[in-house]
Motif scaffolding. Structure first.
Motif, PDB file in Angstrom:
ATOM      1  N   ASN A 164       0.820  -1.215   0.000  1.00  0.00           N
ATOM      2  CA  ASN A 164       0.000   0.000   0.000  1.00  0.00           C
ATOM      3  C   ASN A 164       0.846   1.254   0.000  1.00  0.00           C
ATOM      4  OD1 ASN A 164      -3.162  -0.295   0.395  1.00  0.00           O
ATOM      5  ND2 ASN A 164      -2.212  -2.043   1.392  1.00  0.00           N
TER       6      ASN A 164
ATOM      7  N   ASP B 297       0.566   3.951  -3.025  1.00  0.00           N
ATOM      8  CA  ASP B 297       0.253   5.366  -2.767  1.00  0.00           C
ATOM      9  C   ASP B 297       1.264   6.282  -3.433  1.00  0.00           C
ATOM     10  OD1 ASP B 297      -1.962   4.721  -1.317  1.00  0.00           O
ATOM     11  OD2 ASP B 297      -0.995   4.894   0.644  1.00  0.00           O
TER      12      ASP B 297
ATOM     13  N   HIS C  23       0.586   8.881  -6.576  1.00  0.00           N
ATOM     14  CA  HIS C  23       0.954  10.292  -6.446  1.00  0.00           C
ATOM     15  C   HIS C  23       1.855  10.720  -7.590  1.00  0.00           C
ATOM     16  CE1 HIS C  23       3.079  13.840  -4.802  1.00  0.00           C
ATOM     17  NE2 HIS C  23       1.941  14.049  -4.151  1.00  0.00           N
TER      18      HIS C  23
END
Length: 282
Positions: free
Chosen positions: A267, A271, A275
Motif C-alpha cells: 500500500n 500510494d 501520487h
C-alpha cells in the motif's frame, strides 16, 4: 551491458527520489521476493520435514521453534512466502486479465455488450465475496487450481468495475474519436488509444487488488479451505499454532505479522506510485 547499467541507474534514481515510506515499502517487498524465490536455499529444513517435538521453544536448532507437528517454523515462514505470495500473484494476474479485458470491451463497444457484462458483474457482486468463495470451494474442492480460478473470477468483477469506469471516460475523448474517424478497429482503439491512458490507474489497482487477494487467500487458509497441507501457508500457520497464545507465546503472531507487513508495504508503494502518476507535486 550499457542497457543494464542504465536500468540500474534509473532504478536507483527513482528509489532515491521516493519518500521514506515508499522506500520502506520497496525494501520490504524486495526482501519478501528474495525469501520467496530462494526459500529452498535459505531454509534450514524441508518444507514438510518433522524435525522435533510439538511446539519446541526458540533455540539455536529451531530459530522460531516448531509447530503443532514438530516442523520448523522459520522454514515454514520462508516457504509460506513462496506459496502465499506466488498463488496470490497468479490469482491477481488472472483476475486482471479477465476483468480489465471485459471492462475495455464494455467501454469500447457499449450498447447491449456493456449492459450484458455489467449486469452479470452486478449478479456476482451481489453475493459477499468470502461467502461465495467458501460455497464454490466446498463444491469444486480446495485444490490450488480451483482456489486460483474461483478467486480470480470473483475478484475480476471489482477489476471490471474500475477498468470500465476509467475506460468509459477515455472512450469519449477526442483522440479516440480521431482514431475512429481514421477507420481504426475496436482492438486497435482498446490497445493503442484507451489502454495506455488508463494504465497507471490499473497498475495502482493491481497493487491494491493483490493485497485483497493475498488477505483473502490467507483468510481461507485459516478456515481450512485455502492452500492445503502439507503446503506451507501463513494463514494455516496462524491456525495451527493459535493455541500458543494461551501461554503468552508470540509464535502465532509471526505469520500474522508477515501478512500485515506485506499488505502495508504494498500500500505504501501504491500510494507513492499513484501520487507520481497523477503528476501532483508536494
Amino acid at each position: 551491458m550499457f542497457v543494464a547499467s542504465t536500468v540500474v541507474r534509473n532504478t536507483a534514481s527513482k528509489f532515491a527520489s521516493a519518500p521514506l515510506s515508499a522506500q520502506f515499502g520497496m525494501v520490504v517487498i524486495t526482501l519478501y521476493i528474495i525469501a520467496a524465490v530462494f526459500a529452498p536455499q535459505l531454509a534450514p529444513y524441508g518444507e514438510a520435514q518433522i524435525v522435533g517435538s510439538q511446539f519446541e521453544p526458540w533455540s539455536s536448532a529451531y530459530w522460531l521453534g516448531t509447530d503443532n507437528l514438530g516442523r520448523d517454523m522459520f522454514t515454514r515462514l520462508l516457504f509460506g512466502a513462496r506459496n502465499t505470495i506466488g498463488i496470490a500473484f497468479m490469482t491477481t494476474v488472472l483476475a486482471f486479465s479477465i476483468g480489465s479485458t471485459c471492462g475495455l470491451v464494455a467501454a469500447t463497444f457499449g450498447g447491449w455488450t456493456d449492459q450484458l457484462l455489467s449486469r452479470l458483474v452486478d449478479v456476482l457482486m451481489s453475493i459477499p465475496q468470502l461467502i461465495f468463495a467458501l460455497l464454490l470451494l466446498s463444491i469444486f474442492g480446495t485444490s490450488t487450481i480451483s482456489l486460483v480460478l474461483i478467486i480470480a473470477v470473483l475478484d475480476s468483477t471489482r477489476v471490471f468495475r474500475l477498468s470500465r469506469a476509467v475506460a468509459v471516460n477515455a472512450a469519449v475523448s477526442d483522440y479516440v474519436e480521431a482514431a475512429r474517424l481514421r477507420g481504426e478497429g475496436p482492438v486497435w482503439i482498446m490497445s493503442r488509444e484507451i489502454l495506455p491512458n488508463i494504465l497507471p490507474t490499473l497498475i495502482a489497482e493491481f497493487g491494491l487488488r493483490f493485497c485483497f487477494v493475498f488477505l483473502l487467500i490467507s483468510g481461507l487458509s485459516f478456515l481450512g479451505l485455502g492452500i492445503q497441507p502439507p503446503t506451507s501457508d501463513w494463514g494455516s500457520m496462524v491456525r495451527d499454532s493459535a493455541t500458543l497464545i494461551v501461554y503468552a507465546d508470540i509464535t502465532p503472531l509471526l505469520p500474522a505479522a508477515a501478512i500485515a507487513l506485506l499488505a502495508v508495504a504494498v500500500n505504501l508503494v501504491v500510494d507513492w506510485f499513484l501520487h507520481t502518476a497523477s503528476g501532483l507535486k508536494d
